[in-house]
Design an enzyme around this catalytic site. Structure first.
Site, short mmCIF file in Angstrom:
data_model
loop_
_atom_site.label_atom_id
_atom_site.label_comp_id
_atom_site.label_asym_id
_atom_site.label_seq_id
_atom_site.Cartn_x
_atom_site.Cartn_y
_atom_site.Cartn_z
N LYS A 1 0.87 -1.29 -0.01
CA LYS A 1 -0.13 0.02 -0.01
C LYS A 1 0.99 1.36 -0.14
O LYS A 1 0.60 2.22 -0.91
CB LYS A 1 -0.87 -0.22 1.12
N GLY B 1 -5.00 7.51 4.84
CA GLY B 1 -4.51 8.59 5.69
C GLY B 1 -3.00 8.96 5.17
O GLY B 1 -2.47 10.19 4.89
N ASP C 1 1.77 -1.02 12.01
CA ASP C 1 0.65 -1.68 11.33
C ASP C 1 0.41 -2.99 11.67
O ASP C 1 -0.70 -3.54 11.32
CB ASP C 1 0.47 -1.23 9.94
N LYS D 1 -4.62 5.95 14.35
CA LYS D 1 -4.69 5.19 13.14
C LYS D 1 -6.14 5.17 12.53
O LYS D 1 -6.68 6.03 13.04
CB LYS D 1 -4.29 3.80 13.35
C1 S3P Z 1 2.60 4.85 6.29
C2 S3P Z 1 3.20 5.16 7.36
C3 S3P Z 1 2.59 4.83 8.80
C4 S3P Z 1 1.86 3.71 8.45
C5 S3P Z 1 0.87 3.86 7.48
C6 S3P Z 1 1.33 3.90 6.11
C7 S3P Z 1 3.18 5.22 5.05
O1 S3P Z 1 2.05 5.85 9.27
O2 S3P Z 1 1.01 3.27 9.88
O3 S3P Z 1 -0.20 2.68 7.33
O4 S3P Z 1 3.01 4.73 3.93
O5 S3P Z 1 4.04 6.33 5.20
P1 S3P Z 1 2.78 6.95 10.30
O6 S3P Z 1 3.89 7.62 9.22
O7 S3P Z 1 1.73 7.83 10.65
O8 S3P Z 1 3.36 6.39 11.35
#
Ligand code: S3P
Length: 429
Positions: free
Chosen positions: A20, A93, A316, A343
């Site tokens: 992802k 997010g 995650d 999250k």
């Molecule tokens: C991600 C970073 C992580 C992770 C999210 C994906 C990314 O979040 O939890 O599912 O692709 O950069 P955070 O940067 O907020 O820790």
């Protein structure tokens, strides 16, 4: 101790869908790069597809070739245009935070970014504040530091930033802002968060000056041309079946094409420390990322201490590691993980709430939770809290125990792993 009687069918193998994090980044970098790109192994799930749909509204053309392959034609960062509509990132997010950085640095491009009810509750101040230090014109429309966000892209200033949290989303947001605007960025974090943005930046020819493992500088000019992006399989999706393979009674599982970026393999480290037998085969490198196949064998697990330095690389996977903890000698404990509350759901609350429904006595703290060794769990109706990883974790538990656990709504799984239930169906035979 809790035990599963599940027997894995012989020669069971699976290929997890595209990563992802890398899928989002492939859309963003292919949009910044001028000319034609090819993305292979793209995760065709709601979150990255929403990022792709958003950039198609800025004048980037994405043509689906089938089987996770997309041809991309971009006018390059200087040719992107203001979209006529609001950009909707759904539940993603990563999509909204990374895009907000890139769009803040695009001179003359005006955008409004939003998402679903769950995304509109998540904190955006962590990116708004440093982007504002770069001179960005970014506002939270409700005024509470949350989405929808209104951005008027402009030439930003160089910045040196020490992040209060080890977040790859914050780091990547600022890198993309600097790249879009051609300004310098010096960035430092306490622990190394996933470094896919750095890897893709280098893959496209960018150079990074590292002052330490967690401290670096990038300097303009940043001008990229189209390239061939290869997305590895998602270790965060593989994690559900790694844990399944370890907890089953017999058989083994082969998981192919898994991304093994060292900033993401904490789940393998923790499970091996717990006693899990996980073997890596066929290790290789593509598009700046390590990948390989994993073979997983049933193993007796035990409680181990999960130290704070490992948290960014398992952030995650904590819900599914907790399911492994239900089958572990001496129980399970997670701490130093307050960011779990920010999250897709408050994952500390979601896990504690559901474990209690199953009859587990759990101690909740500000930054984690703990329980002793478990002998039995009850059936219950699990609440997914609109969170794909909560739903998948408890579906793994349900399948292992072949019991009456029900999940209120598992449609959230489509945000990251649409094939999940089909694989469970194949396991059940
Ligand atoms: C991600 C970073 C992580 C992770 C999210 C994906 C990314 O979040 O939890 O599912 O692709 O950069 P955070 O940067 O907020 O820790």
């Amino acid at each position: 101790m809790l035990l599963s009687n599940f027997q894995i069918p012989s020669n069971f193998s699976l290929i997890v869908p595209g990563d992802k994090s890398v899928s989002h980044r492939s859309v963003l970098f292919a949009s910044l790069a001028k000319g034609e790109s090819l993305i292979s192994g793209f995760l065709e799930a709601e979150d990255p597809l929403n990022t792709m749909r958003s950039f198609s509204k800025l004048g980037v053309e994405f043509s689906k070739l089938g089987n996770g392959q997309y041809k991309v034609k971009s006018p390059g960062k200087l040719g992107l245009i203001s979209p006529a509509v609001e950009l909707d990132f759904g539940n993603g997010g990563t999509g909204i935070r990374l895009s907000a950085g890139l769009l803040s640095g695009l001179q003359g491009v005006d955008t409004q970014l939003t998402g679903d009810a769950s995304l509109r509750k998540r904190p955006m101040k962590r990116i708004i504040d440093p982007l504002a230090l770069m001179g960005a014109d970014i506002q939270s429309i409700p005024g509470d530091g949350k989405a929808p966000l209104k951005i008027s892209g402009k030439k930003l200033s160089s910045i040196s930033y020490k992040s209060p949290i080890a977040s790859a989303q914050v780091k990547s947001c600022l890198m993309l802002a600097a790249i879009a605007s051609d300004v310098e960025l010096e960035y430092e974090e306490d622990e190394l968060s996933r470094d896919h943005t750095e890897n893709m930046f280098r893959f496209l020819g960018g150079s990074i000056k590292h002052l330490s493992k967690t401290h670096f500088k990038i300097k303009p000019p940043f001008s990229f041309v189209g390239a061939k992006f290869q997305v590895p399989g998602d270790i965060s999706s593989a994690a559900f079946f790694i844990v399944f393979g370890l907890l089953a009674k017999s058989g083994s599982i082969l998981i192919q094409n898994v991304g093994l970026n060292p900033a993401r393999t904490g789940v393998i480290t923790v499970l091996r420390n717990m006693g899990g037998r996980i073997e890596v085969e066929n290790e290789r490198s593509e598009c700046g990322e390590i990948m390989g196949d994993l073979r997983v064998y049933p193993s007796q697990l035990k409680k181990v201490e999960i130290t704070s330095d490992l948290i960014p690389s398992i952030i995650d996977e904590i819900p599914i590691l907790t399911i492994a903890g239900l089958f572990s000698e001496n129980g399970f404990e997670i701490k130093n993980s307050e960011d779990l509350r920010a999250k897709e759901s408050d994952r500390i609350h979601a896990m504690v709430f559901n474990l209690q429904k199953l009859g587990v006595i759990v101690d909740e703290t500000k930054d984690g939770y703990a329980f002793n060794e478990i002998n039995k769990i009850n059936s219950a109706l699990i609440e997914s809290f609109h969170d794909h990883r909560i739903a998948m974790s408890f579906l793994i538990l349900k399948t292992l125990l072949e019991n009456e656990i029900k999940i209120d709504d598992d449609s959230w799984i489509d945000t990251s792993f649409p094939e999940f239930k089909e694989i469970i169906g194949r396991l059940k035979g």
